[in-house]
Write a protein that holds these residues in place. Structure first.
Motif, PDB file in Angstrom:
ATOM      1  N   ALA A  13       0.726  -1.169  -0.135  1.00 56.96           N
ATOM      2  CA  ALA A  13      -0.034   0.068  -0.136  1.00 56.96           C
ATOM      3  C   ALA A  13       0.865   1.377  -0.073  1.00 56.96           C
ATOM      4  CB  ALA A  13      -1.009  -0.138   1.023  1.00 56.96           C
ATOM      5  N   VAL A  14       0.420   2.237  -0.727  1.00 62.65           N
ATOM      6  CA  VAL A  14       0.946   3.635  -0.588  1.00 62.65           C
ATOM      7  C   VAL A  14      -0.042   4.593  -0.347  1.00 62.65           C
ATOM      8  CG1 VAL A  14       2.132   5.308  -2.098  1.00 62.65           C
ATOM      9  CG2 VAL A  14       2.412   2.980  -2.750  1.00 62.65           C
ATOM     10  N   HIS A  15       0.353   5.542   0.816  1.00 62.20           N
ATOM     11  CA  HIS A  15      -0.573   6.405   1.174  1.00 62.20           C
ATOM     12  C   HIS A  15       0.271   7.624   1.526  1.00 62.20           C
ATOM     13  CE1 HIS A  15       0.767   6.379   5.552  1.00 62.20           C
ATOM     14  NE2 HIS A  15       1.134   5.165   5.307  1.00 62.20           N
ATOM     15  N   LEU A  23      -6.367  16.573   1.181  1.00 68.15           N
ATOM     16  CA  LEU A  23      -5.379  15.932   0.261  1.00 68.15           C
ATOM     17  C   LEU A  23      -4.999  14.524   0.610  1.00 68.15           C
ATOM     18  CD1 LEU A  23      -2.895  17.226  -2.575  1.00 68.15           C
ATOM     19  CD2 LEU A  23      -2.352  15.178  -0.977  1.00 68.15           C
ATOM     20  N   PHE A  24      -5.323  13.436   0.148  1.00 73.24           N
ATOM     21  CA  PHE A  24      -4.778  12.064   0.706  1.00 73.24           C
ATOM     22  C   PHE A  24      -4.808  11.186  -0.662  1.00 73.24           C
ATOM     23  CE2 PHE A  24      -9.205  10.707   1.058  1.00 73.24           C
ATOM     24  CZ  PHE A  24      -9.312   9.244   0.724  1.00 73.24           C
ATOM     25  N   TYR A  25      -3.890  10.087  -0.471  1.00 76.52           N
ATOM     26  CA  TYR A  25      -3.993   9.173  -1.559  1.00 76.52           C
ATOM     27  C   TYR A  25      -3.827   7.762  -0.980  1.00 76.52           C
ATOM     28  CZ  TYR A  25      -2.746  12.944  -4.758  1.00 76.52           C
ATOM     29  OH  TYR A  25      -2.907  13.954  -5.653  1.00 76.52           O
ATOM     30  N   TYR A  26      -4.483   6.841  -1.272  1.00 80.36           N
ATOM     31  CA  TYR A  26      -4.291   5.380  -0.546  1.00 80.36           C
ATOM     32  C   TYR A  26      -4.339   4.535  -1.735  1.00 80.36           C
ATOM     33  CZ  TYR A  26      -4.913   1.470   2.326  1.00 80.36           C
ATOM     34  OH  TYR A  26      -4.672   0.017   3.087  1.00 80.36           O
ATOM     35  N   ILE A  97      -7.541   2.636  -5.703  1.00 80.30           N
ATOM     36  CA  ILE A  97      -6.874   3.951  -5.419  1.00 80.30           C
ATOM     37  C   ILE A  97      -8.046   4.644  -4.821  1.00 80.30           C
ATOM     38  CG2 ILE A  97      -5.716   6.268  -6.350  1.00 80.30           C
ATOM     39  CD1 ILE A  97      -4.598   4.243  -8.620  1.00 80.30           C
ATOM     40  N   THR A  98      -7.907   5.410  -3.741  1.00 81.19           N
ATOM     41  CA  THR A  98      -8.898   6.228  -3.251  1.00 81.19           C
ATOM     42  C   THR A  98      -8.350   7.465  -2.930  1.00 81.19           C
ATOM     43  OG1 THR A  98      -8.572   5.490  -0.884  1.00 81.19           O
ATOM     44  CG2 THR A  98     -10.464   4.507  -2.143  1.00 81.19           C
ATOM     45  N   ALA A 145       7.655   3.198  -7.313  1.00 83.67           N
ATOM     46  CA  ALA A 145       9.203   3.266  -7.229  1.00 83.67           C
ATOM     47  C   ALA A 145       9.422   4.452  -6.252  1.00 83.67           C
ATOM     48  CB  ALA A 145       9.813   3.695  -8.269  1.00 83.67           C
ATOM     49  N   LEU A 146       8.707   5.454  -6.158  1.00 81.22           N
ATOM     50  CA  LEU A 146       9.055   6.528  -5.205  1.00 81.22           C
ATOM     51  C   LEU A 146       8.304   6.263  -3.832  1.00 81.22           C
ATOM     52  CD1 LEU A 146       7.300   9.497  -7.089  1.00 81.22           C
ATOM     53  CD2 LEU A 146       9.812   9.442  -6.387  1.00 81.22           C
ATOM     54  N   SER A 147       7.545   5.159  -3.615  1.00 80.22           N
ATOM     55  CA  SER A 147       7.170   4.983  -2.354  1.00 80.22           C
ATOM     56  C   SER A 147       8.081   4.001  -1.780  1.00 80.22           C
ATOM     57  CB  SER A 147       5.646   4.261  -2.428  1.00 80.22           C
ATOM     58  OG  SER A 147       5.813   2.797  -3.049  1.00 80.22           O
TER      59      SER A 147
END
Length: 309
Positions: A13-15, A23-26, A97-98, A145-147
């Motif tokens: 998971a990436v958050h 602003l959020f990403y999951y 993706i939420t 990759a960034l995560s």
């Protein structure tokens, strides 16, 4: 199908930030078994994107059934009633993706409105050729990759790449090759057509008798089959659709609550107030006050973190 088109690690998971933040990403990389199919359709305040990675599945959106193939991109704006149906057998892999994203950056408001227009397509599902698919999904691979390589600017970089992902979908939206196919039994198709009709006519008076005549099925059979196909009774589905739209009007307009009740098809304010309390655990006025003051981004009609579909 090329397995390496989209980076994937089961259970990963990436958050960025948390649900409820402006602003959020999951990003949830996992499998979803048929046994975990959601019984009921639902809707929520945040945006959601589903990308199937193998096998097939189906999405029910606003009462209409859409078949999904690997790498189809399903875009769901807030408040859309929906659920995913996964097939029996080996659990399909998918990326869910939420997210929420402010769109009021000074000088960019019109650009963001245009960018998010992809979520307002009549059929919000995108299917691209393999060449275009690689270009569209490339920013998601960079996010993956960034995560895995933390840095002081990781959140900014992920946000930048996600905007790039949406921009790429918009850029190639004219190349979308998704075509809805009629599947399932004729009776199930008729029930989905009735559900879709309810979404288009919820402001009007709707009765089981009138709908049964319109769709050439007996009222008794319609009642039984509608519950079997959608998971809701005919009356529950109408009430939920009306309340869903009322919620959006409470949040996004200054109209009087009595006017909203009438516009959403309720025969009386007392009926509206009773059903709204039943589905939300609070009155319409309390809902409007709490949402405006707290800026909550929790799922409507469900609680907690974004539900894994």
């Amino acid at each position: 199908m090329t397995p390496s088109i989209l980076a994937y690690e089961q259970g990963y998971a990436v958050h960025v930030n948390e649900p409820g933040d402006s602003l959020f990403y999951y990003l949830d990389y996992d499998e979803r078994s048929h046994e975990l199919n959601m019984e009921f359709q639902h809707f929520h305040d945040f945006y959601e994107i589903c990308i199937l990675l193998d096998r097939t599945a189906a999405h029910i959106i606003e009462g209409s059934l859409y078949e999904m193939q690997p790498y189809d991109i399903v875009l769901l704006r807030p408040s859309l009633l929906h659920k995913t149906q996964y097939p029996k057998g080996a659990p399909p892999k998918r990326l869910m993706i939420t997210f929420a994203m402010p769109r009021n950056t000074p000088g960019l408001e019109s650009d963001y409105n245009e960018l998010f227009s992809i979520f307002d397509e009549p059929i919000p599902i995108f299917r691209f050729t393999e060449e275009l698919r690689q270009a569209v999904l490339a920013p998601l691979n960079e996010i993956f990759a960034l995560s895995q390589n933390p840095s002081v600017l990781q959140s900014v970089a992920i946000h930048s790449k996600f905007v790039e992902f949406l921009c790429t979908i918009h850029r190639y939206s004219a190349e979308n090759s998704y075509v809805r196919e009629e599947t399932g039994s004729s009776m199930a198709q008729r029930m989905y057509a009735i559900a879709s009709y309810i979404h288009s006519h919820y402001q009007n008076e709707l009765s089981l008798e009138e709908i049964s005549k319109r769709f050439f099925v007996s009222a008794h059979h319609l009642s039984r089959q509608f519950n079997k196909v959608t998971g809701f009774t005919f009356t529950e589905y109408i009430q939920m659709t009306r309340i869903r739209n009322a919620q959006q009007m409470l949040l996004n307009s200054n109209q009087k609550i009595t006017e909203i009740a009438a516009q959403c098809g309720f025969a009386s304010f007392s009926q509206f107030n009773r059903i709204f309390n039943k589905l939300n655990g609070m009155s319409p006025s309390a809902y409007r006050r709490s949402r405006h003051s707290q800026h909550e981004c929790k799922a409507m009609l469900i609680s907690g973190r974004p539900e894994r579909e």
